[in-house]
Motif scaffolding. Sequence first.
Motif, PDB file in Angstrom:
ATOM      1  N   GLU A   1       0.839  -1.190   0.000  1.00 40.32           N
ATOM      2  CA  GLU A   1       0.000   0.000   0.000  1.00 40.32           C
ATOM      3  C   GLU A   1       0.884   1.253   0.000  1.00 40.32           C
ATOM      4  O   GLU A   1       1.917   1.296   0.652  1.00 40.32           O
ATOM      5  N   ASP A   2       0.459   2.259  -0.733  1.00 38.10           N
ATOM      6  CA  ASP A   2       1.201   3.513  -0.775  1.00 38.10           C
ATOM      7  C   ASP A   2       0.245   4.648  -1.092  1.00 38.10           C
ATOM      8  O   ASP A   2      -0.965   4.444  -1.237  1.00 38.10           O
ATOM      9  N   GLY A   3       0.794   5.859  -1.198  1.00 37.80           N
ATOM     10  CA  GLY A   3      -0.056   7.021  -1.421  1.00 37.80           C
ATOM     11  C   GLY A   3      -0.860   6.949  -2.692  1.00 37.80           C
ATOM     12  O   GLY A   3      -2.018   7.390  -2.737  1.00 37.80           O
ATOM     13  N   ALA A   4      -0.256   6.387  -3.754  1.00 39.98           N
ATOM     14  CA  ALA A   4      -0.967   6.291  -5.030  1.00 39.98           C
ATOM     15  C   ALA A   4      -2.131   5.312  -4.950  1.00 39.98           C
ATOM     16  O   ALA A   4      -3.166   5.512  -5.597  1.00 39.98           O
ATOM     17  N   ARG A   5      -1.989   4.242  -4.174  1.00 43.14           N
ATOM     18  CA  ARG A   5      -3.031   3.217  -4.088  1.00 43.14           C
ATOM     19  C   ARG A   5      -4.089   3.524  -3.038  1.00 43.14           C
ATOM     20  O   ARG A   5      -5.248   3.172  -3.196  1.00 43.14           O
ATOM     21  N   VAL A   6      -3.674   4.150  -1.940  1.00 48.75           N
ATOM     22  CA  VAL A   6      -4.580   4.291  -0.799  1.00 48.75           C
ATOM     23  C   VAL A   6      -5.225   5.672  -0.716  1.00 48.75           C
ATOM     24  O   VAL A   6      -6.429   5.778  -0.526  1.00 48.75           O
ATOM     25  N   ALA A   7      -4.428   6.736  -0.848  1.00 58.10           N
ATOM     26  CA  ALA A   7      -4.965   8.088  -0.667  1.00 58.10           C
ATOM     27  C   ALA A   7      -5.453   8.708  -1.969  1.00 58.10           C
ATOM     28  O   ALA A   7      -6.481   9.378  -1.994  1.00 58.10           O
ATOM     29  N   GLN A   8      -4.714   8.481  -3.061  1.00 60.57           N
ATOM     30  CA  GLN A   8      -5.065   9.145  -4.309  1.00 60.57           C
ATOM     31  C   GLN A   8      -6.461   8.804  -4.823  1.00 60.57           C
ATOM     32  O   GLN A   8      -7.138   9.687  -5.372  1.00 60.57           O
ATOM     33  N   PRO A   9      -6.973   7.561  -4.678  1.00 61.29           N
ATOM     34  CA  PRO A   9      -8.331   7.297  -5.173  1.00 61.29           C
ATOM     35  C   PRO A   9      -9.397   8.215  -4.586  1.00 61.29           C
ATOM     36  O   PRO A   9     -10.350   8.581  -5.279  1.00 61.29           O
ATOM     37  N   ALA A  10      -9.257   8.585  -3.312  1.00 62.08           N
ATOM     38  CA  ALA A  10     -10.232   9.510  -2.716  1.00 62.08           C
ATOM     39  C   ALA A  10     -10.143  10.874  -3.398  1.00 62.08           C
ATOM     40  O   ALA A  10     -11.167  11.514  -3.681  1.00 62.08           O
ATOM     41  N   TRP A  11      -8.924  11.332  -3.664  1.00 63.09           N
ATOM     42  CA  TRP A  11      -8.713  12.622  -4.334  1.00 63.09           C
ATOM     43  C   TRP A  11      -9.320  12.587  -5.733  1.00 63.09           C
ATOM     44  O   TRP A  11      -9.987  13.531  -6.157  1.00 63.09           O
ATOM     45  N   ILE A  12      -9.091  11.489  -6.463  1.00 63.93           N
ATOM     46  CA  ILE A  12      -9.617  11.373  -7.821  1.00 63.93           C
ATOM     47  C   ILE A  12     -11.139  11.367  -7.805  1.00 63.93           C
ATOM     48  O   ILE A  12     -11.788  12.069  -8.599  1.00 63.93           O
ATOM     49  N   ARG A  13     -11.739  10.562  -6.922  1.00 60.51           N
ATOM     50  CA  ARG A  13     -13.204  10.493  -6.867  1.00 60.51           C
ATOM     51  C   ARG A  13     -13.801  11.872  -6.612  1.00 60.51           C
ATOM     52  O   ARG A  13     -14.818  12.247  -7.198  1.00 60.51           O
ATOM     53  N   PHE A  14     -13.180  12.615  -5.701  1.00 59.93           N
ATOM     54  CA  PHE A  14     -13.690  13.943  -5.373  1.00 59.93           C
ATOM     55  C   PHE A  14     -13.496  14.904  -6.538  1.00 59.93           C
ATOM     56  O   PHE A  14     -14.449  15.548  -6.998  1.00 59.93           O
ATOM     57  N   MET A  15     -12.266  15.015  -7.027  1.00 56.99           N
ATOM     58  CA  MET A  15     -11.961  16.019  -8.042  1.00 56.99           C
ATOM     59  C   MET A  15     -12.672  15.728  -9.364  1.00 56.99           C
ATOM     60  O   MET A  15     -13.077  16.658 -10.077  1.00 56.99           O
ATOM     61  N   ARG A  16     -12.846  14.476  -9.684  1.00 56.45           N
ATOM     62  CA  ARG A  16     -13.503  14.129 -10.946  1.00 56.45           C
ATOM     63  C   ARG A  16     -14.918  14.686 -10.985  1.00 56.45           C
ATOM     64  O   ARG A  16     -15.373  15.183 -12.025  1.00 56.45           O
ATOM     65  N   GLU A  17     -15.628  14.624  -9.866  1.00 57.67           N
ATOM     66  CA  GLU A  17     -16.993  15.145  -9.809  1.00 57.67           C
ATOM     67  C   GLU A  17     -17.003  16.645  -9.535  1.00 57.67           C
ATOM     68  O   GLU A  17     -17.804  17.384 -10.107  1.00 57.67           O
ATOM     69  N   ALA A  18     -16.099  17.099  -8.664  1.00 52.84           N
ATOM     70  CA  ALA A  18     -16.085  18.511  -8.280  1.00 52.84           C
ATOM     71  C   ALA A  18     -15.741  19.417  -9.453  1.00 52.84           C
ATOM     72  O   ALA A  18     -16.229  20.556  -9.536  1.00 52.84           O
ATOM     73  N   LEU A  19     -14.897  18.942 -10.360  1.00 51.49           N
ATOM     74  CA  LEU A  19     -14.450  19.772 -11.484  1.00 51.49           C
ATOM     75  C   LEU A  19     -15.258  19.540 -12.754  1.00 51.49           C
ATOM     76  O   LEU A  19     -14.926  20.111 -13.792  1.00 51.49           O
ATOM     77  N   GLU A  20     -16.290  18.721 -12.651  1.00 47.71           N
ATOM     78  CA  GLU A  20     -17.122  18.496 -13.832  1.00 47.71           C
ATOM     79  C   GLU A  20     -17.797  19.808 -14.236  1.00 47.71           C
ATOM     80  O   GLU A  20     -18.488  20.453 -13.456  1.00 47.71           O
ATOM     81  N   GLY A  21     -17.560  20.223 -15.470  1.00 51.47           N
ATOM     82  CA  GLY A  21     -18.138  21.472 -15.963  1.00 51.47           C
ATOM     83  C   GLY A  21     -17.348  22.705 -15.593  1.00 51.47           C
ATOM     84  O   GLY A  21     -17.702  23.820 -16.004  1.00 51.47           O
ATOM     85  N   VAL A  22     -16.289  22.544 -14.793  1.00 42.65           N
ATOM     86  CA  VAL A  22     -15.445  23.682 -14.405  1.00 42.65           C
ATOM     87  C   VAL A  22     -14.348  23.853 -15.453  1.00 42.65           C
ATOM     88  O   VAL A  22     -13.626  22.892 -15.756  1.00 42.65           O
ATOM     89  N   PRO A  23     -14.179  25.035 -16.033  1.00 41.64           N
ATOM     90  CA  PRO A  23     -13.137  25.228 -17.054  1.00 41.64           C
ATOM     91  C   PRO A  23     -11.749  24.940 -16.492  1.00 41.64           C
ATOM     92  O   PRO A  23     -11.488  25.136 -15.307  1.00 41.64           O
ATOM     93  N   GLU A  24     -10.881  24.462 -17.370  1.00 43.17           N
ATOM     94  CA  GLU A  24      -9.502  24.244 -16.957  1.00 43.17           C
ATOM     95  C   GLU A  24      -8.856  25.577 -16.605  1.00 43.17           C
ATOM     96  O   GLU A  24      -9.140  26.603 -17.235  1.00 43.17           O
ATOM     97  N   ALA A  25      -8.007  25.541 -15.591  1.00 42.28           N
ATOM     98  CA  ALA A  25      -7.431  26.787 -15.076  1.00 42.28           C
ATOM     99  C   ALA A  25      -5.920  26.644 -14.961  1.00 42.28           C
ATOM    100  O   ALA A  25      -5.373  26.594 -13.863  1.00 42.28           O
ATOM    101  N   TYR A  26      -5.273  26.554 -16.115  1.00 38.55           N
ATOM    102  CA  TYR A  26      -3.809  26.483 -16.090  1.00 38.55           C
ATOM    103  C   TYR A  26      -3.275  27.906 -16.222  1.00 38.55           C
ATOM    104  O   TYR A  26      -3.660  28.634 -17.131  1.00 38.55           O
ATOM    105  N   PRO A  27      -2.423  28.326 -15.300  1.00 41.13           N
ATOM    106  CA  PRO A  27      -1.982  29.726 -15.311  1.00 41.13           C
ATOM    107  C   PRO A  27      -1.126  30.038 -16.526  1.00 41.13           C
ATOM    108  O   PRO A  27      -0.413  29.182 -17.045  1.00 41.13           O
ATOM    109  N   PRO A  28      -1.175  31.276 -17.007  1.00 47.38           N
ATOM    110  CA  PRO A  28      -0.322  31.670 -18.125  1.00 47.38           C
ATOM    111  C   PRO A  28       1.140  31.708 -17.694  1.00 47.38           C
ATOM    112  O   PRO A  28       1.458  31.786 -16.510  1.00 47.38           O
TER     113      PRO A  28
END
Length: 849
Positions: free
Chosen positions: A760-787
């Motif tokens: 188990e490591d950060g990519a396997r254990v913690a990152q899935p929660a981040w992905i699940r959240f961000m995938r839904e939270a950013l749906e419809g939100v424009p990409e915001a990469y700074p110039p």
Amino acid sequence: MKYLKLFILIIFCSAVLGTISLISLYFYIKPELPSVAILKDVRLQTPMKIYSQDGLLISQYGVKRRIPLELNNIPDGLIQAILATEDSRFYEHPGIDPIGVMRAFANLVITGEKGQGASTITMQLARNFFLSPDKAWMRKIKEAFISWHIEQVLTKDEILALYLNKIELGHRAFGVGAAAQVYFGKDIRDLSLAQLATIAGLFKAPSTLNPISNPRRSKERRRVVLARMLDEGYINRQEFEQAANEDIQAKKHGAEIELDAPYLADMIYAEMVARYGKEEAETGGYQVYATVGSKLQRLAQQATIRNLHDYDERHGFRGPIQQLWQTSEDDEATAWNEAQMLEFLATQPSFKPLHPAIVTKVEEQQIRVINQQGEYLEINWEGLAWARPFVTDTSQGDEPKVAADIVTPGALVWIRFNDETGIWQLSQFPDATGAFVALDPVNGAVQAIVGGYSFYQSQFNRATQAKRQVGSNIKPFVYSAALENGFTLASIMNDAPINQWDRKSGVVWRPKNSPEVYDGPIRMRVALGKSKNVVSVRLLRGVGIDNIIQHMAKFGFNPQDLPRDESLSLGSASLTPMEVATGFAVFANGGYLITPHIIERIDNEFGEPLWHATPAVAPSPYIEEVAAEAAVDEQALSDNVIPTEYAPSVISRENAFLTREMMSTAITGGGNWSKKTYWQGTGWRANNLMSRDDLAGKTGTTNDSKDTWFSGLGGNLVATAWVGFDDMSRSLGRTSRNQYLINQNPQKFNWMGNAMVGAEDGARVAQPAWIRFMREALEGVPEAYPPVPDGIVTVRIDRTSGKLTQRTDHTSRFEYFIKGTEPTQYVDEEEFIDPFEQDTPVLETEDIF
């Protein structure tokens, strides 16, 4: 005439003597009478209510339940019922009703008992505010004088409104608004005539006439109230009969919680107590609005809970909570009947989404359970097959073949409804716990926060109170310090083993990559993307530990929490998820240190604004700073909010941009697979599951996988996820292959979910929660990469040496540099290496430190 004159004289003398006595009595007790002027500005004790940013009720604090109402918001039917039963001449008398007094006196003469009090609504108000309820003559006299005073100070409507909002009506409900909520779970304006009459009946004796404690007596009292309304002409006979025959459907209702976010509510409660004191916070009627919206908060809670179940289930089933009975095929006499099971289940707690249930039947690959509501549920093999035995954190037993390998009848178990599969399944309370924080990187507003699996099981808020070793989550700050001290994204670092003798301990310190793969000379961008531990150590040595600590302090980290040794570069520092997210926000907003806050505004009990947050904000990195300041000031003025100062700039925009660039390749990787220049970052799962180009992040895992992290940013959010055990000595371990889980989620195998295999490591254990959240939270939100900041230039470099190159093929790439730090030498032919011509295979890495 003689006797008539004598009688009139006696009456006159008695009246004069009575008036003199009354006046004398008034002046005698006047010093003891309280001032009723305070009723003009009386503040009723009203509980504090906490709402989400979008207005959903999260929690309510305070012993007394009260919903203050203006008189025009109270239904006419209730006012009529109160007047009919409590004081039918309320609008006619001066606070004391002579007819009522005579009736009470006559009753005393006839019965010899003080059976009727002759109290008007004004007198009851006087008693409730200033006196005790004892039936004593002196108290009654004071009550009359105070009532007369009240009538001089307040209007009749003001007296009636105070009375209806002040009186206690049982079950900690104070006032008619709270009574409607407590007994019927409705707004008072939505009650029927029968329900209004029920509330009016409480005024006489709320403890014995309420419909919860004594429904029979409550119904009898309701009929009396309706009869008085009929006598006074407020209702007709048909309305009387219909309301009198209506069933009483009352039960105790709590506050109508619309968003269950107890960790958030507890944080806001603590801040309100610190601001106002406990008593004032709980009784001042404050309406507190959080910075957190309901959508993101629910997403964070669901992601955290699902992620913990995924981890827990791939490590195996620890068995039922309890075995209530043992039953063999030959003897079923010991099995409990339904009544026994329901009685027992009623005593068991539940922790959403977990529900207690008892196994009643076990078939070949299916079980039947009964839940607390008395429902029988079938759990088929899809909801059971995950449950191979848990042995240790690092080993699991054989996969089950039949349901009897897992449970037997009489087992008390947890079940949960799996939203992703749409079925009920066997479950268990996760041993591991987690935390999640999401922030707005511009102003520090908390967008979501989760402090653990269940607040009702543990009130310890791991998002703000648990200082845990951060592992490789520290590396972006080390690399940022390196950029401040002359290093670049193309700087070549030696990814080779380190052996250092420690004179103090007498042992050799050998920091290792994990896996133990060493690439030799490697560019700094790639080293962070692959999370090379030895490179991080070498950077710390090159910059100096004092400079590293001073630089990290700019991100809000307490230098006392940063160990003064080389282990700091590998994440031996202990920080909270909130502190980590705040640090990562600096990279997201262009270099500004924001201060997290959870309260957006505070209103009084009538919804009038008392306070509004004015946080220091980071100027937008997408437009010129002067224009940003003007835009923010204009918006602030339009919202009638005083503009605040800007957050302090702690690193340059160039530094923030370049560090973010390195973190973005930790997700996207780089190079060309067919030309052998491709490499994979430790956060590659986010790239596979989210089609966005503005993501950047970093995994983190400590020694023995005791703490796992993922922090990252994208769109308008920065978020940190942490998973570990509360017992800091316990490792998150490793898992062996579970063919059922692989078959169940083939598309998610080794990406996210419960099918992962290995350490188990950060990519396997913690990152899935981040992905699940961000995938839904950013749906419809424009990409915001700074110039690209003005101080950044791009040049083409050789992938192997980091020097300038004139080649435009797979051996080169454009790279960003702070102006003046770009390379000046071109790669020589002798130095040039084409990976495509090499025999060395491209190795993928996983992040362990």
